[in-house]
Design a protein around this motif. Structure first.
Motif, PDB file in Angstrom:
ATOM      1  N   ASN A  30      10.687 -50.298 -42.891  1.00  0.00           N
ATOM      2  CA  ASN A  30      11.035 -51.844 -43.525  1.00  0.00           C
ATOM      3  C   ASN A  30      12.471 -52.569 -43.361  1.00  0.00           C
ATOM      4  O   ASN A  30      12.498 -53.536 -43.106  1.00  0.00           O
ATOM      5  CB  ASN A  30      10.542 -52.054 -45.047  1.00  0.00           C
ATOM      6  N   PHE A  31      13.337 -51.386 -43.712  1.00  0.00           N
ATOM      7  CA  PHE A  31      14.833 -51.826 -43.566  1.00  0.00           C
ATOM      8  C   PHE A  31      15.299 -52.314 -42.046  1.00  0.00           C
ATOM      9  O   PHE A  31      15.963 -53.325 -41.814  1.00  0.00           O
ATOM     10  CB  PHE A  31      15.589 -50.715 -44.255  1.00  0.00           C
ATOM     11  N   LEU A  32      15.050 -51.364 -41.163  1.00  0.00           N
ATOM     12  CA  LEU A  32      15.322 -51.793 -39.977  1.00  0.00           C
ATOM     13  C   LEU A  32      14.774 -53.151 -39.479  1.00  0.00           C
ATOM     14  O   LEU A  32      15.262 -53.906 -38.520  1.00  0.00           O
ATOM     15  CB  LEU A  32      14.825 -50.629 -39.120  1.00  0.00           C
ATOM     16  N   VAL A  33      13.441 -53.151 -39.647  1.00  0.00           N
ATOM     17  CA  VAL A  33      12.774 -54.556 -39.262  1.00  0.00           C
ATOM     18  C   VAL A  33      13.406 -55.706 -39.979  1.00  0.00           C
ATOM     19  O   VAL A  33      13.748 -56.961 -39.456  1.00  0.00           O
ATOM     20  CB  VAL A  33      11.131 -54.638 -39.553  1.00  0.00           C
ATOM     21  N   SER A  34      13.810 -55.564 -41.349  1.00  0.00           N
ATOM     22  CA  SER A  34      14.595 -56.744 -41.961  1.00  0.00           C
ATOM     23  C   SER A  34      15.776 -57.037 -41.527  1.00  0.00           C
ATOM     24  O   SER A  34      16.100 -58.276 -41.560  1.00  0.00           O
ATOM     25  CB  SER A  34      14.467 -56.294 -43.492  1.00  0.00           C
ATOM     26  N   ARG A  35      16.506 -56.030 -41.025  1.00  0.00           N
ATOM     27  CA  ARG A  35      17.856 -56.277 -40.454  1.00  0.00           C
ATOM     28  C   ARG A  35      17.521 -56.228 -38.779  1.00  0.00           C
ATOM     29  O   ARG A  35      18.855 -56.453 -38.270  1.00  0.00           O
ATOM     30  CB  ARG A  35      18.835 -55.074 -40.752  1.00  0.00           C
ATOM     31  N   LYS A  36      16.541 -56.578 -38.221  1.00  0.00           N
ATOM     32  CA  LYS A  36      16.405 -57.060 -36.810  1.00  0.00           C
ATOM     33  C   LYS A  36      16.808 -55.856 -36.049  1.00  0.00           C
ATOM     34  O   LYS A  36      17.383 -56.093 -34.827  1.00  0.00           O
ATOM     35  CB  LYS A  36      16.867 -58.234 -36.494  1.00  0.00           C
ATOM     36  N   PHE A  37      16.876 -54.464 -36.584  1.00  0.00           N
ATOM     37  CA  PHE A  37      17.299 -53.430 -35.813  1.00  0.00           C
ATOM     38  C   PHE A  37      16.029 -53.094 -34.890  1.00  0.00           C
ATOM     39  O   PHE A  37      16.294 -52.379 -33.860  1.00  0.00           O
ATOM     40  CB  PHE A  37      17.653 -52.330 -36.838  1.00  0.00           C
ATOM     41  N   LEU A  38      15.077 -53.227 -35.236  1.00  0.00           N
ATOM     42  CA  LEU A  38      13.852 -53.028 -34.593  1.00  0.00           C
ATOM     43  C   LEU A  38      13.014 -54.412 -34.605  1.00  0.00           C
ATOM     44  O   LEU A  38      13.010 -55.169 -35.871  1.00  0.00           O
ATOM     45  CB  LEU A  38      12.944 -51.844 -35.313  1.00  0.00           C
ATOM     46  N   LYS A  39      12.129 -54.371 -33.680  1.00  0.00           N
ATOM     47  CA  LYS A  39      11.130 -55.735 -33.568  1.00  0.00           C
ATOM     48  C   LYS A  39       9.769 -55.238 -34.166  1.00  0.00           C
ATOM     49  O   LYS A  39       9.310 -56.212 -34.786  1.00  0.00           O
ATOM     50  CB  LYS A  39      11.001 -56.103 -32.097  1.00  0.00           C
TER      51      LYS A  39
ATOM     52  N   LYS B 236      10.679 -33.173 -36.866  1.00  0.00           N
ATOM     53  CA  LYS B 236      10.436 -31.734 -36.449  1.00  0.00           C
ATOM     54  C   LYS B 236       9.004 -31.562 -36.226  1.00  0.00           C
ATOM     55  O   LYS B 236       8.788 -30.803 -35.032  1.00  0.00           O
ATOM     56  CB  LYS B 236      10.738 -30.873 -37.588  1.00  0.00           C
ATOM     57  N   ILE B 237       8.011 -32.405 -36.608  1.00  0.00           N
ATOM     58  CA  ILE B 237       6.645 -32.601 -36.184  1.00  0.00           C
ATOM     59  C   ILE B 237       6.459 -33.168 -35.219  1.00  0.00           C
ATOM     60  O   ILE B 237       5.662 -33.073 -33.984  1.00  0.00           O
ATOM     61  CB  ILE B 237       5.939 -32.974 -37.276  1.00  0.00           C
ATOM     62  N   ILE B 238       6.997 -34.621 -34.748  1.00  0.00           N
ATOM     63  CA  ILE B 238       7.181 -35.304 -33.979  1.00  0.00           C
ATOM     64  C   ILE B 238       8.460 -35.504 -33.172  1.00  0.00           C
ATOM     65  O   ILE B 238       9.382 -36.176 -33.537  1.00  0.00           O
ATOM     66  CB  ILE B 238       6.608 -36.760 -34.159  1.00  0.00           C
ATOM     67  N   PRO B 239       8.928 -34.699 -31.996  1.00  0.00           N
ATOM     68  CA  PRO B 239      10.205 -34.439 -31.786  1.00  0.00           C
ATOM     69  C   PRO B 239      10.740 -35.633 -30.724  1.00  0.00           C
ATOM     70  O   PRO B 239      10.741 -35.451 -29.654  1.00  0.00           O
ATOM     71  CB  PRO B 239      10.253 -33.134 -30.937  1.00  0.00           C
ATOM     72  N   LYS B 240      10.734 -36.627 -31.516  1.00  0.00           N
ATOM     73  CA  LYS B 240      11.251 -37.992 -30.661  1.00  0.00           C
ATOM     74  C   LYS B 240      12.042 -38.759 -31.849  1.00  0.00           C
ATOM     75  O   LYS B 240      11.886 -38.662 -32.992  1.00  0.00           O
ATOM     76  CB  LYS B 240       9.675 -38.720 -30.432  1.00  0.00           C
ATOM     77  N   GLN B 241      12.995 -39.633 -31.138  1.00  0.00           N
ATOM     78  CA  GLN B 241      13.748 -40.547 -32.070  1.00  0.00           C
ATOM     79  C   GLN B 241      12.827 -41.480 -32.976  1.00  0.00           C
ATOM     80  O   GLN B 241      12.140 -41.910 -32.271  1.00  0.00           O
ATOM     81  CB  GLN B 241      14.596 -41.426 -31.403  1.00  0.00           C
ATOM     82  N   LEU B 242      13.282 -41.386 -34.259  1.00  0.00           N
ATOM     83  CA  LEU B 242      12.606 -42.363 -35.085  1.00  0.00           C
ATOM     84  C   LEU B 242      12.413 -43.575 -34.778  1.00  0.00           C
ATOM     85  O   LEU B 242      11.424 -44.734 -34.762  1.00  0.00           O
ATOM     86  CB  LEU B 242      12.934 -42.088 -36.628  1.00  0.00           C
ATOM     87  N   VAL B 243      13.637 -44.204 -34.140  1.00  0.00           N
ATOM     88  CA  VAL B 243      13.695 -45.462 -33.588  1.00  0.00           C
ATOM     89  C   VAL B 243      12.699 -45.972 -32.636  1.00  0.00           C
ATOM     90  O   VAL B 243      12.373 -47.145 -32.184  1.00  0.00           O
ATOM     91  CB  VAL B 243      14.984 -45.945 -33.390  1.00  0.00           C
ATOM     92  N   ASP B 244      12.187 -44.995 -31.762  1.00  0.00           N
ATOM     93  CA  ASP B 244      11.167 -44.973 -30.740  1.00  0.00           C
ATOM     94  C   ASP B 244       9.832 -44.828 -31.202  1.00  0.00           C
ATOM     95  O   ASP B 244       8.774 -44.933 -30.326  1.00  0.00           O
ATOM     96  CB  ASP B 244      11.848 -44.156 -29.564  1.00  0.00           C
ATOM     97  N   TRP B 245       9.540 -44.407 -32.452  1.00  0.00           N
ATOM     98  CA  TRP B 245       8.167 -44.177 -32.916  1.00  0.00           C
ATOM     99  C   TRP B 245       7.302 -45.332 -32.836  1.00  0.00           C
ATOM    100  O   TRP B 245       7.911 -46.542 -33.303  1.00  0.00           O
ATOM    101  CB  TRP B 245       8.112 -43.695 -34.219  1.00  0.00           C
ATOM    102  N   GLU B 246       5.983 -45.170 -32.540  1.00  0.00           N
ATOM    103  CA  GLU B 246       5.021 -46.161 -32.623  1.00  0.00           C
ATOM    104  C   GLU B 246       4.033 -46.000 -33.439  1.00  0.00           C
ATOM    105  O   GLU B 246       4.074 -44.687 -34.051  1.00  0.00           O
ATOM    106  CB  GLU B 246       4.547 -46.552 -31.246  1.00  0.00           C
ATOM    107  N   GLN B 247       3.111 -46.791 -33.679  1.00  0.00           N
ATOM    108  CA  GLN B 247       1.924 -46.422 -34.629  1.00  0.00           C
ATOM    109  C   GLN B 247       1.133 -45.215 -34.253  1.00  0.00           C
ATOM    110  O   GLN B 247       1.060 -44.474 -35.408  1.00  0.00           O
ATOM    111  CB  GLN B 247       0.908 -47.764 -34.862  1.00  0.00           C
ATOM    112  N   ALA B 248       1.266 -44.944 -33.107  1.00  0.00           N
ATOM    113  CA  ALA B 248       0.551 -43.502 -32.492  1.00  0.00           C
ATOM    114  C   ALA B 248       1.183 -42.586 -33.025  1.00  0.00           C
ATOM    115  O   ALA B 248       0.535 -41.483 -33.470  1.00  0.00           O
ATOM    116  CB  ALA B 248       0.354 -43.512 -31.163  1.00  0.00           C
ATOM    117  N   ASP B 249       2.357 -42.794 -33.117  1.00  0.00           N
ATOM    118  CA  ASP B 249       3.357 -41.534 -33.416  1.00  0.00           C
ATOM    119  C   ASP B 249       2.950 -41.193 -34.922  1.00  0.00           C
ATOM    120  O   ASP B 249       3.030 -40.059 -35.525  1.00  0.00           O
ATOM    121  CB  ASP B 249       4.856 -41.664 -33.306  1.00  0.00           C
ATOM    122  N   ILE B 250       3.167 -42.117 -35.644  1.00  0.00           N
ATOM    123  CA  ILE B 250       2.840 -42.028 -37.432  1.00  0.00           C
ATOM    124  C   ILE B 250       1.327 -41.614 -37.579  1.00  0.00           C
ATOM    125  O   ILE B 250       1.150 -40.487 -38.335  1.00  0.00           O
ATOM    126  CB  ILE B 250       2.899 -43.611 -37.879  1.00  0.00           C
TER     127      ILE B 250
END
Length: 308
Positions: A96-105, A54-68
């Motif tokens: 952490n989970f997504l990276v460990s499962r290679k869902f995200l790089k 709701k604060i950053i209206p963007k898919q979480l899988v597309d977030w970058e450090q700047a979004d955090i």
């Protein structure tokens, strides 16, 4: 120009299918269920992810450090540091989970640290305040008020959490012991009752009688007692007793911890009784009440009474 055999990072992004939040959530929460996390923990993750989007209206899988970082800056206007850190912990677990499962790089949380917060004083109740609460509760002379007195005594005697108390079944009470099963870390533990609390609990059980529910504490309709009802009633008792401090199951837990430390209970034993998974929070209690321990040492130090 001859093509290379291996695709570049940019080319891989084009080739790879774009992941969606729905797919990521499905994998993440499936893992939560497989690890048998508590329903309240799973709901905590869901609520925090929804609030973050709701604060950053963007898919979480597309977030970058700047979004955090943007989330942190915007949240400072809306929330306490503790609440922001609570949200960051949820996001860290997710990424952490997504990276460990290679869902995200890339992990957008990799370089993000929790915000530093000033150490707040933990409020506890003194003898006079506890006695005032008991007086207010006993004035009513009802089943509910007697039940609340017993609940308060169990909180103060054992330091158990609210969720643990509402999970106690009749079969879990064994003389001066209670087996706590619905724990935060999923490890059962035993807590102990003083003689007075045991006697009051036995009287409560006698008045409670045989009911269809196996839960120890029940409401006036003989149904299982919910957490919110307990919190609301103790807030009310606190106001009636003229206590300015917060009166809640957690303040009873803190009070128990302080009183145990003041009586000389070692940190490891206290950690076991409170059901902490590590020593971090227990040490925090010890450090907070260090002045009290210093006074105790002056009175009862190991060299007291020696003619040196």
């Amino acid at each position: 120009m001859k093509r290379r055999g291996v695709l570049s990072e940019e080319e891989l992004v084009i080739v790879q299918k774009n992941r969606t939040d729905e797919e990521a959530f499905e994998e993440f929460f499936k893992d939560c269920y497989l690890r048998n996390l508590r329903p309240s923990t799973i709901n905590y993750y869901k609520n925090e992810f929804h609030a973050a989007k709701k604060i950053i209206p963007k898919q979480l899988v597309d977030w970058e450090q700047a979004d955090i970082e943007s989330l942190i800056f915007q949240s400072k206007e809306l929330m306490t540091i503790t609440s922001i850190n609570t949200r960051l912990r949820a996001l860290r677990a997710f990424y952490n989970f997504l990276v460990s499962r290679k869902f995200l790089k890339k992990n957008p949380m990799k370089n993000i640290k929790l915000l530093r917060d000033r150490q707040k004083e933990i409020e506890t109740l003194d003898n006079h305040e506890i006695e005032k609460l008991i007086k207010v509760i006993r004035k009513q002379r009802t089943f509910v008020s007697f039940r609340d007195e017993v609940i308060m005594l169990v909180f103060l005697d054992t330091g158990i959490r609210l969720s643990e108390l509402t999970g106690i079944r009749m079969e879990d009470v064994r003389g001066n012991k209670i087996i706590v099963r619905l724990t935060k870390n999923l490890f059962e533990r035993t807590v102990y009752l003083s003689e007075f609390t045991q006697e009051q609990l036995e009287r409560y059980i006698q008045i409670r009688g045989n009911l269809s529910t196996e839960k120890l504490f029940v409401n006036r309709d003989n149904h299982e007692l919910n957490r919110h009802s307990i919190q609301t009633r103790f807030q009310k008792y606190g106001k009636e007793a003229g206590i300015s401090k917060r009166v809640s199951p957690h303040s009873f837990r803190h009070t128990m911890a302080k009183r145990m430390i003041m009586m000389g209970v070692d940190a490891f034993s206290l950690m076991t009784l409170l059901g902490h998974s590590d020593m971090t929070i227990t040490k925090k209690y010890v450090n907070l009440w260090g002045t009290d321990i210093e006074m105790k040492h002056k009175k009862h130090g190991a060299l007291k009474g020696l003619k040196l």
